[in-house]
Design a protein around this motif. Structure first.
Motif, PDB file in Angstrom:
ATOM      1  N   THR A   1       0.822  -1.213   0.000  1.00 26.17           N
ATOM      2  CA  THR A   1       0.000   0.000   0.000  1.00 26.17           C
ATOM      3  C   THR A   1       0.856   1.262   0.000  1.00 26.17           C
ATOM      4  O   THR A   1       0.488   2.255   0.621  1.00 26.17           O
ATOM      5  N   ARG A   2       1.979   1.267  -0.700  1.00 23.98           N
ATOM      6  CA  ARG A   2       2.865   2.433  -0.697  1.00 23.98           C
ATOM      7  C   ARG A   2       2.514   3.453  -1.778  1.00 23.98           C
ATOM      8  O   ARG A   2       3.181   4.469  -1.902  1.00 23.98           O
ATOM      9  N   HIS A   3       1.496   3.180  -2.600  1.00 24.64           N
ATOM     10  CA  HIS A   3       1.043   4.165  -3.584  1.00 24.64           C
ATOM     11  C   HIS A   3      -0.188   4.879  -3.052  1.00 24.64           C
ATOM     12  O   HIS A   3      -1.035   4.280  -2.389  1.00 24.64           O
ATOM     13  N   ALA A   4      -0.292   6.168  -3.375  1.00 26.96           N
ATOM     14  CA  ALA A   4      -1.444   6.962  -2.953  1.00 26.96           C
ATOM     15  C   ALA A   4      -2.437   7.181  -4.082  1.00 26.96           C
ATOM     16  O   ALA A   4      -3.522   7.699  -3.848  1.00 26.96           O
TER      17      ALA A   4
ATOM     18  N   ALA B   1       7.116   6.153  -9.125  1.00 24.11           N
ATOM     19  CA  ALA B   1       7.410   4.732  -9.347  1.00 24.11           C
ATOM     20  C   ALA B   1       8.021   4.136  -8.090  1.00 24.11           C
ATOM     21  O   ALA B   1       8.691   4.828  -7.315  1.00 24.11           O
ATOM     22  N   ARG B   2       7.786   2.856  -7.895  1.00 22.90           N
ATOM     23  CA  ARG B   2       8.336   2.129  -6.764  1.00 22.90           C
ATOM     24  C   ARG B   2       9.028   0.877  -7.285  1.00 22.90           C
ATOM     25  O   ARG B   2       8.528   0.211  -8.189  1.00 22.90           O
ATOM     26  N   MET B   3      10.175   0.549  -6.690  1.00 24.52           N
ATOM     27  CA  MET B   3      10.874  -0.682  -7.021  1.00 24.52           C
ATOM     28  C   MET B   3      10.789  -1.618  -5.824  1.00 24.52           C
ATOM     29  O   MET B   3      11.036  -1.225  -4.690  1.00 24.52           O
ATOM     30  N   TRP B   4      10.442  -2.892  -6.108  1.00 23.06           N
ATOM     31  CA  TRP B   4      10.200  -3.865  -5.051  1.00 23.06           C
ATOM     32  C   TRP B   4      11.108  -5.070  -5.226  1.00 23.06           C
ATOM     33  O   TRP B   4      11.436  -5.470  -6.346  1.00 23.06           O
ATOM     34  N   LYS B   5      11.503  -5.635  -4.092  1.00 24.29           N
ATOM     35  CA  LYS B   5      12.297  -6.854  -4.082  1.00 24.29           C
ATOM     36  C   LYS B   5      11.377  -8.064  -4.122  1.00 24.29           C
ATOM     37  O   LYS B   5      10.391  -8.133  -3.392  1.00 24.29           O
TER      38      LYS B   5
ATOM     39  N   VAL C   1      12.209  -1.258  -2.202  1.00 24.11           N
ATOM     40  CA  VAL C   1      13.638  -1.017  -2.346  1.00 24.11           C
ATOM     41  C   VAL C   1      13.930   0.452  -2.647  1.00 24.11           C
ATOM     42  O   VAL C   1      14.864   1.031  -2.104  1.00 24.11           O
ATOM     43  N   ASP C   2      13.123   1.066  -3.520  1.00 19.97           N
ATOM     44  CA  ASP C   2      13.409   2.432  -3.944  1.00 19.97           C
ATOM     45  C   ASP C   2      12.103   3.136  -4.290  1.00 19.97           C
ATOM     46  O   ASP C   2      11.146   2.496  -4.747  1.00 19.97           O
ATOM     47  N   GLU C   3      12.080   4.448  -4.077  1.00 20.75           N
ATOM     48  CA  GLU C   3      10.935   5.274  -4.443  1.00 20.75           C
ATOM     49  C   GLU C   3      11.406   6.364  -5.397  1.00 20.75           C
ATOM     50  O   GLU C   3      12.411   7.020  -5.160  1.00 20.75           O
ATOM     51  N   ILE C   4      10.665   6.544  -6.484  1.00 19.40           N
ATOM     52  CA  ILE C   4      10.986   7.553  -7.492  1.00 19.40           C
ATOM     53  C   ILE C   4       9.824   8.535  -7.567  1.00 19.40           C
ATOM     54  O   ILE C   4       8.674   8.111  -7.726  1.00 19.40           O
TER      55      ILE C   4
ATOM     56  N   TRP D   1      13.113   7.890 -17.415  1.00 21.15           N
ATOM     57  CA  TRP D   1      13.829   7.920 -16.140  1.00 21.15           C
ATOM     58  C   TRP D   1      15.314   7.749 -16.381  1.00 21.15           C
ATOM     59  O   TRP D   1      15.770   6.753 -16.954  1.00 21.15           O
ATOM     60  N   ASN D   2      16.095   8.736 -15.940  1.00 25.01           N
ATOM     61  CA  ASN D   2      17.545   8.700 -16.023  1.00 25.01           C
ATOM     62  C   ASN D   2      18.061   8.137 -14.707  1.00 25.01           C
ATOM     63  O   ASN D   2      18.139   8.851 -13.700  1.00 25.01           O
ATOM     64  N   ALA D   3      18.419   6.850 -14.696  1.00 23.42           N
ATOM     65  CA  ALA D   3      18.828   6.193 -13.464  1.00 23.42           C
ATOM     66  C   ALA D   3      20.175   6.710 -12.965  1.00 23.42           C
ATOM     67  O   ALA D   3      20.427   6.716 -11.763  1.00 23.42           O
ATOM     68  N   ALA D   4      21.046   7.139 -13.880  1.00 19.88           N
ATOM     69  CA  ALA D   4      22.374   7.604 -13.467  1.00 19.88           C
ATOM     70  C   ALA D   4      22.285   8.911 -12.684  1.00 19.88           C
ATOM     71  O   ALA D   4      22.936   9.085 -11.656  1.00 19.88           O
ATOM     72  N   GLN D   5      21.457   9.852 -13.157  1.00 18.88           N
ATOM     73  CA  GLN D   5      21.320  11.148 -12.498  1.00 18.88           C
ATOM     74  C   GLN D   5      20.088  11.228 -11.614  1.00 18.88           C
ATOM     75  O   GLN D   5      19.853  12.271 -10.988  1.00 18.88           O
ATOM     76  N   ARG D   6      19.296  10.161 -11.568  1.00 19.57           N
ATOM     77  CA  ARG D   6      18.073  10.093 -10.770  1.00 19.57           C
ATOM     78  C   ARG D   6      17.172  11.294 -11.028  1.00 19.57           C
ATOM     79  O   ARG D   6      16.818  12.068 -10.122  1.00 19.57           O
TER      80      ARG D   6
END
Length: 420
Positions: free
Chosen positions: A279-282, A313-317, A324-327, A357-362
């Protein structure tokens, strides 16, 4: 054979399939047959994957009138997966993308896209209730499919079978799931059971005859296409909103679903029960995809789940589905999103913009989805409105991107460094 005897035989087959699903896919009960890593070309083939290939090679038709192409050897699955991946140096890295071709849909617009597993053709679901098959290299129309009884609404979602590139599934507003044989243009199977439009489809990555469908009726159904489409193996309920996206995992009996109720749910497809809720999305989750990322500490690859919503965006394990990560989100009006197998993320919005999404520069890199000066849709009062992005799909090499817009164009993009 009477209807009662036929129904009894079908139910008996369903019960038998459900009881042996674990053995076929994951080995004998009580013995861990899973591997945390994706198989690579040249690596030792796990016992469970060898057993699975043997099961697939002896399976009958995936659907009525549809047969898989002949297999040439035990390494065909592993080699195909390795061919689609980018080189390690470019994984999860953003590059400028360049528009190189536009394909126009006359008097309508595309609402769904998917690329065949052989990376030769792609299909587009069009608002005029048709499905058009295109050649990916030239952009030319190969075939146009229409149901013999006109669909009650446009096609909402398309999915090609992973191991059968000629088998295409479609979900539409008429509450049905249809299986098309793209070689003949005929309907091979009809799956009936949903009570609202079918908005999400997923084909099991290993077992072509296992199909998942999600609907606006808040239900998810698991189908075995070998025994017809009159009843599903599982009917999964729990969402409080329409199901928008589905992901079936190849390495575990796990199904992941995203919904308008702002949640992501994990399901055990062997038992047919829910395994967890995130439930991490609103805001409603509009996209869900799995990807493989390389780690710096080991030579292995990690499978991650990426979910996209208007709040980011959310990244999940996996398989525990731990955050794992929130964008942060690029725009509050996101309409669609796509994630490549190697982790490249792109979103489209209602204002006619693409966000990479530019992952290098976030950070997010944005550009117009219709860069030509003549693009756009003219409304009744003569003003031009943005080309709303309706659907996005990566090709199997993750080097080309397809976008479908409300101005009736399917635009094809590729990495800018190919021109250098």
């Amino acid at each position: 054979m009477s209807d009662a005897a036929s129904n009894e035989r079908r139910l008996r087959e369903l019960v038998q399939w459900n009881s042996v699903f674990t053995q076929r896919l994951f080995g004998e009960p009580g013995r861990s047959a899973l591997r945390p890593q994706r198989p690579k070309a040249g690596a030792d083939v796990p016992d469970w994957l060898t057993k699975l290939r043997g099961t697939l090679s002896t399976q009958p038709a995936t659907a009525a009138g549809v047969h898989e192409p002949p297999r040439t050897g035990p390494g065909v699955v592993v080699q195909a997966a390795a061919t689609w991946a980018l080189s390690p140096a470019t994984r999860s890295t953003w590059y400028p993308w360049t528009l190189y071709r536009q394909v126009w849909v006359e008097n309508s617009w595309p609402v769904a896209l998917d690329v065949a597993s052989d990376n030769v053709t792609f299909a587009a679901g069009v608002w005029d209730r048709s499905i058009r098959l295109f050649d990916l290299a030239s952009g030319l129309v190969v075939h146009t499919f229409r149901s013999e009884s006109q669909l009650l609404g446009p096609v909402r979602v398309l999915r090609f079978a992973e191991s059968a590139p000629h088998l295409l599934y479609s979900g539409a507003a008429d509450k049905r799931v249809l299986a098309w044989d793209t070689r003949t243009g005929r309907i091979a199977l009809r799956l009936v059971g949903h009570r609202a439009s079918v908005d999400a489809l997923a084909v099991h990555p290993r077992l072509t005859h296992v199909l998942f469908s999600g609907s606006a009726d808040e239900m998810i159904r698991v189908w075995d296409t070998r025994v017809g489409g009159q009843c599903s193996v599982h009917e999964l309920g729990g969402h409080r909103g329409g199901v928008r996206s589905l992901v079936g995992r190849a390495l575990e009996p796990q199904l992941l679903s995203a919904s308008d109720d702002c949640t992501i749910r994990s399901w055990d497809i062997v038992k047919g029960v829910a395994a967890g809720v995130c439930t991490r999305h609103a805001k409603p989750v509009i996209g869900l995809s799995s990807c493989w990322l390389e780690t710096d500490l080991t030579e292995s690859e990690l499978e991650r789940l990426v979910s996209v919503s208007a709040d980011g965006a959310r990244m999940w394990k996996l398989p525990a589905v731990q955050l794992v990560d929130e964008i942060p989100g690029p725009a509050p009006t996101l309409s669609t999103a796509a994630v490549s197998e190697d982790g490249q993320l792109v979103c489209g919005d209602l204002d006619g913009q693409l966000h990479w999404w530019n992952a290098a520069q976030r950070c997010w890199q944005s550009q117009s989805a219709a860069p030509q000066a003549t693009s756009g849709v003219t409304c009744s009062v003569g003003a031009r409105v943005p080309a709303v992005v309706l659907c996005i799909a990566f090709d199997r090499s993750a080097t080309r991107l397809l976008t479908g817009c409300h101005d009736g164009a399917i635009r094809m993009w590729r990495l800018h460094d190919e021109y250098r």
